[in-house]
Design a protein around this motif. Structure first.
Motif, PDB file in Angstrom:
ATOM      1  N   LEU A  53       0.793  -1.232   0.000  1.00 42.33           N
ATOM      2  CA  LEU A  53       0.000   0.000   0.000  1.00 42.33           C
ATOM      3  C   LEU A  53       0.827   1.285   0.000  1.00 42.33           C
ATOM      4  CD1 LEU A  53      -2.802  -1.004   2.522  1.00 42.33           C
ATOM      5  CD2 LEU A  53      -2.943  -0.929   0.036  1.00 42.33           C
ATOM      6  N   PRO A  55       3.000   2.785  -2.057  1.00 44.03           N
ATOM      7  CA  PRO A  55       3.005   3.728  -3.193  1.00 44.03           C
ATOM      8  C   PRO A  55       1.753   4.607  -3.257  1.00 44.03           C
ATOM      9  CG  PRO A  55       3.691   1.554  -3.912  1.00 44.03           C
ATOM     10  CD  PRO A  55       3.224   1.418  -2.500  1.00 44.03           C
ATOM     11  N   GLN A  56       0.601   4.082  -2.877  1.00 41.99           N
ATOM     12  CA  GLN A  56      -0.630   4.869  -2.923  1.00 41.99           C
ATOM     13  C   GLN A  56      -0.759   5.814  -1.736  1.00 41.99           C
ATOM     14  OE1 GLN A  56      -0.834   1.418  -3.139  1.00 41.99           O
ATOM     15  NE2 GLN A  56      -1.084   1.269  -5.365  1.00 41.99           N
ATOM     16  N   LEU A  57      -0.130   5.487  -0.620  1.00 40.08           N
ATOM     17  CA  LEU A  57      -0.296   6.272   0.605  1.00 40.08           C
ATOM     18  C   LEU A  57       0.828   7.263   0.859  1.00 40.08           C
ATOM     19  CD1 LEU A  57      -1.523   3.450   2.998  1.00 40.08           C
ATOM     20  CD2 LEU A  57      -2.901   5.149   1.796  1.00 40.08           C
ATOM     21  N   ARG A 106      -8.093   7.260   3.552  1.00 36.22           N
ATOM     22  CA  ARG A 106      -7.103   7.024   2.494  1.00 36.22           C
ATOM     23  C   ARG A 106      -6.819   5.555   2.293  1.00 36.22           C
ATOM     24  NH1 ARG A 106      -1.926  10.542   2.135  1.00 36.22           N
ATOM     25  NH2 ARG A 106      -2.051   9.611   0.095  1.00 36.22           N
TER      26      ARG A 106
END
Length: 107
Positions: A53, A55-57, A106
């Motif tokens: 997770l 890279p997205q956060l 998120r």
């Protein structure tokens, strides 16, 4: 005119200083058994989930003391595992309730 400038200068002196809180990483604090009790995952599973997770956060900058992906995932998992109020686990990592809410959203 000089008196007005002097007053503005005095008002700036009374501004509150920003407080950056020391955020503890629960992966460093808790043992394997305690991690399973609190987050319902083992240390290895947590690290895999965080790596997936991240890279997205990840925030673009560390401006304003942004939460790391690790803390965002752990805050969310604690909320999902316990189903309790956000205040409970926001206090655990020393963040505000609104920050915890944004992290959960998120993730």
């Amino acid at each position: 005119m000089a008196r007005l400038i002097y007053r503005l200068h005095d008002l700036r002196a009374f501004r509150r200083e920003r407080v950056m809180r020391d955020r503890n990483n629960p992966l460093d604090i808790y043992g394997d058994r305690e991690l399973i009790e609190r987050f319902r995952f083992s240390r290895v599973e947590l690290l895999e989930l965080i790596n997936d997770l991240s890279p997205q956060l990840q925030h673009a900058t560390d401006r304003n003391g942004a939460l790391s992906p690790t803390l965002q995932v752990l805050i969310s998992l604690r909320f999902y595992a316990s189903g309790s109020f956000q205040n409970t686990f926001a206090d655990m990592v020393n963040v505000s309730r609104s920050t915890a809410c944004r992290a959960i959203r998120r993730v």
